[in-house]
Design an enzyme around this catalytic site. Structure first.
Site, PDB file in Angstrom:
ATOM      1  N   ARG A 257       0.863  -1.182   0.000  1.00 20.00           N
ATOM      2  CA  ARG A 257       0.000   0.000   0.000  1.00 20.00           C
ATOM      3  C   ARG A 257       0.900   1.233   0.000  1.00 20.00           C
ATOM      4  O   ARG A 257       1.497   1.558   1.022  1.00 20.00           O
ATOM      5  CB  ARG A 257      -0.869  -0.051   1.262  1.00 20.00           C
ATOM      6  CG  ARG A 257      -1.957   0.973   1.325  1.00 20.00           C
ATOM      7  CD  ARG A 257      -2.502   1.059   2.753  1.00 20.00           C
ATOM      8  NE  ARG A 257      -1.672   1.905   3.573  1.00 20.00           N
ATOM      9  CZ  ARG A 257      -1.438   1.725   4.868  1.00 20.00           C
ATOM     10  NH1 ARG A 257      -1.950   0.707   5.518  1.00 20.00           N
ATOM     11  NH2 ARG A 257      -0.675   2.570   5.534  1.00 20.00           N
ATOM     12  N   HIS A 261      -3.321   4.642   4.822  1.00 23.20           N
ATOM     13  CA  HIS A 261      -4.408   3.646   4.916  1.00 23.20           C
ATOM     14  C   HIS A 261      -5.720   4.219   4.350  1.00 23.20           C
ATOM     15  O   HIS A 261      -6.392   3.595   3.525  1.00 23.20           O
ATOM     16  CB  HIS A 261      -4.597   3.234   6.385  1.00 23.20           C
ATOM     17  CG  HIS A 261      -5.837   2.457   6.624  1.00 23.20           C
ATOM     18  ND1 HIS A 261      -5.989   1.151   6.221  1.00 23.20           N
ATOM     19  CD2 HIS A 261      -7.010   2.813   7.211  1.00 23.20           C
ATOM     20  CE1 HIS A 261      -7.204   0.733   6.554  1.00 23.20           C
ATOM     21  NE2 HIS A 261      -7.832   1.720   7.153  1.00 23.20           N
ATOM     22  N   TYR A 270       4.098   5.725  11.288  1.00 19.64           N
ATOM     23  CA  TYR A 270       4.461   4.346  11.656  1.00 19.64           C
ATOM     24  C   TYR A 270       5.304   3.625  10.600  1.00 19.64           C
ATOM     25  O   TYR A 270       5.621   2.451  10.762  1.00 19.64           O
ATOM     26  CB  TYR A 270       3.201   3.523  11.976  1.00 19.64           C
ATOM     27  CG  TYR A 270       2.127   3.561  10.902  1.00 19.64           C
ATOM     28  CD1 TYR A 270       2.225   2.786   9.755  1.00 19.64           C
ATOM     29  CD2 TYR A 270       1.014   4.384  11.039  1.00 19.64           C
ATOM     30  CE1 TYR A 270       1.245   2.828   8.783  1.00 19.64           C
ATOM     31  CE2 TYR A 270       0.034   4.443  10.068  1.00 19.64           C
ATOM     32  CZ  TYR A 270       0.153   3.649   8.939  1.00 19.64           C
ATOM     33  OH  TYR A 270      -0.812   3.702   7.966  1.00 19.64           O
TER      34      TYR A 270
HETATM   35  C1  LIG Z   1     -14.466  -5.495  12.532  1.00 24.96           C
HETATM   36  C2  LIG Z   1     -13.606  -4.262  12.370  1.00 24.96           C
HETATM   37  N1  LIG Z   1     -12.642  -4.005  13.264  1.00 24.96           N
HETATM   38  C3  LIG Z   1     -11.856  -2.912  13.133  1.00 24.96           C
HETATM   39  C4  LIG Z   1     -12.061  -2.052  12.078  1.00 24.96           C
HETATM   40  C5  LIG Z   1     -11.161  -0.819  11.925  1.00 24.96           C
HETATM   41  N2  LIG Z   1     -10.314  -1.028  10.737  1.00 24.96           N
HETATM   42  C6  LIG Z   1     -10.592  -0.449   9.555  1.00 24.96           C
HETATM   43  S1  LIG Z   1      -9.523  -0.902   8.369  1.00 24.96           S
HETATM   44  C7  LIG Z   1      -8.620  -1.825   9.440  1.00 24.96           C
HETATM   45  C8  LIG Z   1      -7.375  -2.554   8.982  1.00 24.96           C
HETATM   46  C9  LIG Z   1      -7.636  -3.419   7.787  1.00 24.96           C
HETATM   47  O1  LIG Z   1      -6.440  -3.953   7.315  1.00 24.96           O
HETATM   48  P1  LIG Z   1      -6.413  -5.015   6.182  1.00 24.96           P
HETATM   49  O2  LIG Z   1      -7.458  -6.033   6.408  1.00 24.96           O
HETATM   50  O3  LIG Z   1      -5.028  -5.494   6.035  1.00 24.96           O
HETATM   51  O4  LIG Z   1      -6.858  -4.191   4.879  1.00 24.96           O
HETATM   52  P2  LIG Z   1      -6.178  -2.906   4.234  1.00 24.96           P
HETATM   53  O5  LIG Z   1      -6.811  -1.712   4.891  1.00 24.96           O
HETATM   54  O6  LIG Z   1      -4.727  -2.982   4.488  1.00 24.96           O
HETATM   55  O7  LIG Z   1      -6.528  -2.971   2.800  1.00 24.96           O
HETATM   56  C10 LIG Z   1      -9.181  -1.801  10.712  1.00 24.96           C
HETATM   57  C11 LIG Z   1      -8.632  -2.518  11.865  1.00 24.96           C
HETATM   58  C12 LIG Z   1     -13.103  -2.342  11.180  1.00 24.96           C
HETATM   59  N3  LIG Z   1     -13.365  -1.581  10.113  1.00 24.96           N
HETATM   60  N4  LIG Z   1     -13.851  -3.454  11.335  1.00 24.96           N
END
Ligand SMILES: Cc1ncc(C[n+]2csc(CCOP(=O)(O)OP(=O)(O)O)c2C)c(N)n1
Length: 351
Positions: A257, A261, A270
């Site tokens: 990425r 985020h 970070y």
């Molecule tokens: C059930 C839940 N817990 C926490 C969050 C907060 N949250 C949003 S995105 C994220 C990280 C997601 O990371 P990843 O699955 O690796 O996907 P990326 O954003 O890197 O594409 C979190 C913890 C959420 N949206 N849903």
């Protein structure tokens, strides 16, 4: 009784197009010149869409947005192997998948500006609404896989998620059921190395995410997620197996990425600049351009033409999206239940 090995497995990493744009011809999927141009054009279009979304957010014209910068090959390469009848369950970062499937672009901007009507999928598409809760789309996809198998439909289902999604209960429950019932589901993990600030090594102690498939009794493979040919090949093969009744597959697209985020994040807090710089030469669009240039199918005038065309498409989508009259506050009542309770009727009256 001597101990014996009762199970073992190997995890493969597939890579076809290297960073210099040289392809391993023995692994190349069958693609015509126009197929390759389509791959390139969709990646450029998705990037122009993405850049515009970031600037619209900065201008306060849309809300929080999750960029796909750097992940175009994983998204477009996988979506191009789908058939229209396949069912697609995205997370929140699959704008390249929506665009490739032909989802009306103005509706994507409409959604990101806070209007849920942007997620009312047109009847001829089988792509589900984007999913903000991490991982919850996985059991939905598995349920759809169960349904198509029960109805004996020759279609496959894909579930998209990030490396963070693999730590959720939904991931493990979903893969377990898919394995037991040999459901036609292709799980596509875009391992972009972080779940917000949580690095991949903290997410899981497994050496690869692909190997998790073997615990559930099916095939997993890691692919270079910045190599559109490798993603296309791995996902196409998995979809064919799924449609033939040969069960699920987990594909780990090893990517990065480049962006924050979301627009609500500051990744410099970070991760170091150097890490990002190291990934930039691996850019999926740049890499395909090198390949096309060597084959004589990329020229500067072609580049200019597709950049301009993409900007026109994006301009139009933005203006259509901004011409739609806003949703009314009472819609949140009207679209929730078939019949409103007296309390809701009173609350709606107070608006
Ligand atoms: C059930 C839940 N817990 C926490 C969050 C907060 N949250 C949003 S995105 C994220 C990280 C997601 O990371 P990843 O699955 O690796 O996907 P990326 O954003 O890197 O594409 C979190 C913890 C959420 N949206 N849903």
């Amino acid at each position: 009784m001597p101990e014996k090995v009762v199970e073992s497995f190997n995890v493969k990493h597939l890579s076809i197009l290297d960073e210099k744009g040289v392809a391993d011809e023995s692994l190349m999927p069958s693609l015509s010149e126009s197929d390759i141009k389509r791959m390139y054009e969709l990646m450029v279009l998705s990037r122009v869409f993405d850049e515009r979304a970031l600037s619209l957010q900065r201008e306060g014209r849309i809300g929080t947005y999750a960029s796909i910068l750097g992940q175009e090959a994983s998204q477009i390469g996988s979506a191009l192997s789908l058939q229209k009848s396949d069912r697609v369950f995205p997370s929140f970062r699959e704008m390249g998948v929506y665009i490739t499937m032909g989802y009306p672009m103005h509706m994507l901007y409409q959604y990101w500006s806070g209007d849920e009507r942007g997620m009312k999928c047109p009847a001829d598409l089988n792509i589900f609404p984007l999913c903000i809760p991490v991982g919850t789309q996985i059991p939905h996809a598995v349920g759809a896989g169960m349904a198509v198998k029960y109805r004996k439909e020759k279609v496959a289902v894909t579930a998209y998620f990030g490396d963070g999604g693999t730590s959720t209960g939904d991931f493990h429950e979903g893969l377990n059921i898919a394995g037991v019932f040999r459901l036609p589901v292709v799980f596509i993990c875009q391992n972009n190395q972080r779940a917000i600030s949580v690095p991949r090594e903290t997410q899981s102690a497994s050496k690869t995410l692909a190997q998790k498939a073997y615990s559930y009794g099916f095939h997993g493979i890691q692919v270079d997620g910045n190599d559109i040919f490798a993603v296309y090949k791995a996902v196409s093969d998995a979809l064919i197996r799924a449609r033939q009744g040969d069960g699920p597959t987990l594909i780990e697209c090893f990517t990065y990425r480049i962006s924050d985020h979301t627009t609500a994040d500051d990744a410099s807090r970070y991760r170091g600049k150097q890490e990002v710089e190291e990934w930039k030469p691996k850019d999926p669009i740049f890499r395909l351009r090198l390949f096309m240039s060597a084959k004589g199918i990329w020229t500067e005038s072609y580049e200019k033409e597709i950049e301009e065309k993409s900007k026109e498409v994006v301009d139009k989508a933005v203006s259509v999206s901004e011409s739609i009259s806003p949703q009314l506050p009472k819609d949140m009542f009207l679209y929730t239940y078939e019949k409103l309770t007296q309390r809701q009727i009173n609350e709606m009256g107070e608006l």
